[in-house]
Design a protein around this motif. Sequence first.
Motif, short mmCIF file in Angstrom:
data_model
loop_
_atom_site.label_atom_id
_atom_site.label_comp_id
_atom_site.label_asym_id
_atom_site.label_seq_id
_atom_site.Cartn_x
_atom_site.Cartn_y
_atom_site.Cartn_z
N ASN A 1 0.82 -1.21 0.00
CA ASN A 1 0.00 0.00 0.00
C ASN A 1 0.86 1.26 0.00
OD1 ASN A 1 -2.65 -0.98 -0.16
ND2 ASN A 1 -2.69 -1.48 2.02
N TRP B 1 2.31 1.56 -3.72
CA TRP B 1 1.45 2.15 -4.75
C TRP B 1 1.71 3.65 -4.88
CZ3 TRP B 1 0.44 -1.85 -7.16
CH2 TRP B 1 -0.32 -2.92 -6.73
N TYR C 1 5.31 4.45 -6.09
CA TYR C 1 5.46 4.04 -7.49
C TYR C 1 4.80 5.04 -8.43
CZ TYR C 1 5.33 0.96 -11.57
OH TYR C 1 5.48 0.42 -12.82
N TYR C 2 3.56 5.41 -8.14
CA TYR C 2 2.84 6.34 -9.02
C TYR C 2 3.35 7.77 -8.87
CZ TYR C 2 -0.27 2.72 -10.68
OH TYR C 2 -0.77 1.59 -11.31
N SER D 1 0.93 -3.89 -11.54
CA SER D 1 -0.16 -3.60 -10.61
C SER D 1 -1.09 -4.79 -10.48
CB SER D 1 -0.94 -2.37 -11.07
OG SER D 1 -0.12 -1.21 -11.08
N MET E 1 -1.52 -6.87 -6.99
CA MET E 1 -2.84 -6.84 -6.37
C MET E 1 -3.42 -8.23 -6.21
SD MET E 1 -6.33 -4.85 -7.55
CE MET E 1 -6.69 -6.01 -8.90
N LEU F 1 -4.69 0.96 -4.40
CA LEU F 1 -4.21 1.02 -5.78
C LEU F 1 -5.07 1.97 -6.59
CD1 LEU F 1 -2.66 0.16 -8.31
CD2 LEU F 1 -4.09 -1.89 -8.41
N ALA G 1 -4.32 5.57 -5.61
CA ALA G 1 -3.05 6.03 -6.17
C ALA G 1 -3.18 6.33 -7.65
CB ALA G 1 -1.96 4.98 -5.93
N GLN G 2 -3.93 5.51 -8.37
CA GLN G 2 -4.12 5.74 -9.81
C GLN G 2 -4.91 7.01 -10.07
OE1 GLN G 2 -5.74 2.29 -11.75
NE2 GLN G 2 -3.77 1.26 -11.83
#
Length: 224
Positions: free
Chosen positions: A19, A22, A25-26, A53, A57, A204, A207-208
């Motif tokens: 978590n 995410w 990374y982004y 991802s 996940m 996730l 974050a996206q």
Amino acid sequence: MKQTTALFLKKHLTKQKINRFWFIYYAVGVIGFAIPLTRGLFRELIGISILLSLVLMFFFHRPWNGRFIIASLVVVLGGFSIEAIGTNTGHIFGQYYYGNTLGPGIFNTPFLIGLNWWMLIYIVSQIVGHTRLKTLTQLMLGAIIMTGYDAFLEPVAMATDMWNWSGQTIPVQNYLAWFLISTLFLGIFKGLKINYNNPVAEKLLTAQIIFFVLLNLIDQTAGL
């Protein structure tokens, strides 16, 4: 060897670490797209990012039973088929075509697009499943989340050559199609009573969304 691998995974692939990963990374992705020198490289990494991802996940998914596999296959194959029909006819979402960013495919449609539908439906199904709303309300809420996600995604998708719209204009038809198709796919998960609680899925999606919001701001101010 198996024991060593299991210990490594147990130590490093924890829900807390993933978590956090995410967002780190982004965030790196945002920086990579913001810098003109590295923008091309990060564009090439979009497909790999989707696969990474997915793998991380679904590493935390339980249980892998027959109903889940059937629902997943329907969404993956259905999502790909709908996109293939859409991009070749223009009758579902409107007139659009895929670029090279999402990698190889068939029928002018990248393979990854079906997997991306699966990932999003899976996460959103969990989110609405945690509410105490009635089934129909859950489906409507889930479809709204999916369509809202797409609203942030579309400008970035065009700027990074994931796909492009005829006349560079996103039609209202696209969002109506997203809403209806999302309702259908979420209904499949609900109808087959797919129950799970993936501890890394919702972060996730968060974050996206932040990633796409920031890339939209970059695109509007400096361009992608």
